[in-house]
Design an enzyme around this catalytic site. Structure first.
Site, PDB file in Angstrom:
ATOM      1  N   LEU A   1       2.913   6.541   2.206  1.00  0.00           N
ATOM      2  CA  LEU A   1       3.936   7.438   1.193  1.00  0.00           C
ATOM      3  C   LEU A   1       3.920   8.207  -0.270  1.00  0.00           C
ATOM      4  O   LEU A   1       4.562   8.826  -0.956  1.00  0.00           O
ATOM      5  CB  LEU A   1       5.154   6.117   0.010  1.00  0.00           C
ATOM      6  CG  LEU A   1       4.985   5.201   1.422  1.00  0.00           C
ATOM      7  CD1 LEU A   1       6.032   3.556   0.158  1.00  0.00           C
ATOM      8  CD2 LEU A   1       6.520   5.527   2.244  1.00  0.00           C
ATOM      9  N   SER A   2       2.125   8.275  -0.513  1.00  0.00           N
ATOM     10  CA  SER A   2       2.060   9.069  -2.273  1.00  0.00           C
ATOM     11  C   SER A   2       2.044  10.931  -1.630  1.00  0.00           C
ATOM     12  O   SER A   2       1.665  11.207  -0.542  1.00  0.00           O
ATOM     13  CB  SER A   2       0.634   8.675  -1.901  1.00  0.00           C
ATOM     14  OG  SER A   2       0.003   9.409  -3.660  1.00  0.00           O
TER      15      SER A   2
ATOM     16  N   PRO B   1       0.693  -1.064  -0.013  1.00  0.00           N
ATOM     17  CA  PRO B   1      -0.176   0.030   0.209  1.00  0.00           C
ATOM     18  C   PRO B   1       0.942   1.265  -0.122  1.00  0.00           C
ATOM     19  O   PRO B   1       1.708   1.424   0.546  1.00  0.00           O
ATOM     20  CB  PRO B   1      -0.768  -0.660   1.045  1.00  0.00           C
ATOM     21  CG  PRO B   1      -0.947  -2.071   2.088  1.00  0.00           C
ATOM     22  CD  PRO B   1      -0.131  -2.216   1.283  1.00  0.00           C
ATOM     23  N   CYS B   2       0.776   1.984  -0.701  1.00  0.00           N
ATOM     24  CA  CYS B   2       1.354   3.565  -1.139  1.00  0.00           C
ATOM     25  C   CYS B   2       0.514   4.631  -0.402  1.00  0.00           C
ATOM     26  O   CYS B   2       0.857   5.389   0.069  1.00  0.00           O
ATOM     27  CB  CYS B   2       1.577   3.229  -2.628  1.00  0.00           C
ATOM     28  SG  CYS B   2      -0.450   4.461  -3.230  1.00  0.00           S
ATOM     29  N   GLN B   3      -0.460   4.885   0.759  1.00  0.00           N
ATOM     30  CA  GLN B   3      -1.792   5.680   0.798  1.00  0.00           C
ATOM     31  C   GLN B   3      -0.381   6.000   2.091  1.00  0.00           C
ATOM     32  O   GLN B   3      -0.016   8.090   1.243  1.00  0.00           O
ATOM     33  CB  GLN B   3      -2.496   5.479   1.509  1.00  0.00           C
ATOM     34  CG  GLN B   3      -3.487   4.409   1.080  1.00  0.00           C
ATOM     35  CD  GLN B   3      -4.204   3.126   0.882  1.00  0.00           C
ATOM     36  OE1 GLN B   3      -2.522   2.913   1.086  1.00  0.00           O
ATOM     37  NE2 GLN B   3      -4.668   2.623   0.991  1.00  0.00           N
TER      38      GLN B   3
END
Length: 382
Positions: free
Chosen positions: A81-82, A77-79
């Site tokens: 890091l975005s 999951p990238c939430q």
């Protein structure tokens, strides 16, 4: 010089989403054995398209992977890091579940590991997340390499950059991942349609994308879509159909339709926006089969004082940055208005009016004809 063609790999996919890694890797001749995903909508998609596989709902339930697995793949999951997310990095609950990868590897050291995430992780908190990842690989005895790759290199009219991290116990991840690079020669007029943009970012940015759409977003967790808009050659402002958005990620039209059995139709946008682009994972699968063995010569000692570079490789005690293009190949791109095969919807008058007001109040640069066409679009809308 390339080494002889390698065997097909047997793959375990965790945080599998809707199968972006798995689809591409199987197109390259590899075989998925195990899939792990906890999202109910994504599970419905996976179970429809990947029958006769082992399914696990919760990554915490995996202590070891089957010993016949050659490659562990994870688009974690990238939430956190975005750039448009919470940017909590290592402090975020979502992105730190990548630690499950290393927990599993401590018990079952698969020969290869493949990870994917957003490029903002290279700068966020001076690259704390990528530093954590490569350090964890090194502690387990893995060599590693990573590279930022642009989806447009594969002829897809979506400007989407993602970081792919490849690690191996015995192989050469640097030679495999970094040996191909093309400097694209595609001058595109930024002031002539078609151009994609995000109508939800009138003050902070447009995500302006000549000839294509900007990076597809996941939308909200409650199923509210977040489609890009497209300034068409005829002056209309349109949004693409979900089936074309699936195609922009390399899936077949209606790939995510099974998700509607358990969730809202709008949630399909989130599933597609969060997916790994299959054309990129297919290319990765091909280079893993061909196993190029040339470690990059254009390298320098890694300096992370200003963040991490777009590409690097190393092993314990040795780390290098590499000047390599985000385009490993260059395939002819179909312009976005010619790529679409399903009827588009006009951007609603309410959305267009709100965007126009924000755009007029912002210091952003945009083509004068775009503002004219946007205003005309509003006047024509019901």
């Amino acid at each position: 010089m390339k080494s002889k063609r390698q065997k097909a790999l047997r793959v375990a996919g965790i945080f599998a989403g809707i199968g972006g890694f798995e689809v591409g890797l199987e197109r390259a001749g590899h075989k998925s054995l195990l899939l792990c995903e906890n999202d109910l909508a994504a599970q419905a998609v996976l179970r429809e398209h990947f029958k006769n596989r082992t399914f696990i709902d919760d990554v915490a339930e995996i202590d070891v992977v089957p010993r016949e697995v050659d490659l562990l793949a994870a688009g974690f999951p990238c939430q956190d890091l975005s750039q448009v997310g919470r940017t909590q990095g290592l402090n975020g609950k979502k992105s730190t579940i990548v630690s499950h990868v290393f927990r599993i590897l401590k018990r079952t050291q698969t020969p290869w590991v493949l990870l994917e995430n957003v490029p903002f992780m290279l700068q966020l908190h001076r690259g704390a997340m990528i530093a954590h990842i490569v350090r964890s690989f090194e502690e387990l005895g893995y060599k590693w390499a990573y590279r930022t790759i642009d989806t447009r290199a594969f002829g897809i009219p979506q400007r989407r950059q993602r970081v792919f991290i490849l690690a191996s116990i015995h192989g050469d991840p640097a030679g495999t991942l970094l040996s191909q690079g093309i400097e694209p020669d595609r001058p595109l007029r930024v002031d002539i349609p078609p151009c994609g943009f995000y109508w939800t970012e009138g003050n902070s940015g447009l995500g302006w994308a000549p000839g294509c759409v900007p990076t597809l977003k996941g939308g909200s967790t409650v199923g509210i879509p977040s489609p890009p808009a497209i300034w068409m050659p005829n002056g209309r402002i349109m949004t693409p159909d979900i089936r074309d958005v699936e195609r922009l990620q390399g899936f077949g039209a209606d790939w995510t339709a099974p998700a509607e059995e358990v969730t809202k139709r709008g949630s399909r946008w989130r599933l597609v926006g969060n997916a790994v682009t299959t054309a990129v994972s297919e290319w990765l699968g091909v280079v893993l089969r061909n196993a190029p063995a040339n470690t990059p010569n254009d390298k320098s000692e890694l300096d992370t004082s200003q963040g991490w570079p777009k590409a690097a490789f190393g092993e314990r005690g040795k780390r290098y940055s590499v000047a390599v293009s985000t385009w490993p190949v260059e395939r002819e791109m179909t312009r976005i208005d010619r790529f679409l095969v399903y009827p588009c919807r006009p951007l609603s008058r309410k959305a267009a009016e709100g965007f126009y007001r924000r755009l007029m109040a912002s210091p952003l640069h945009y083509p004068p004809r775009f503002a004219y066409d946007l205003k005309r679009h509003i006047e024509r809308s019901q």
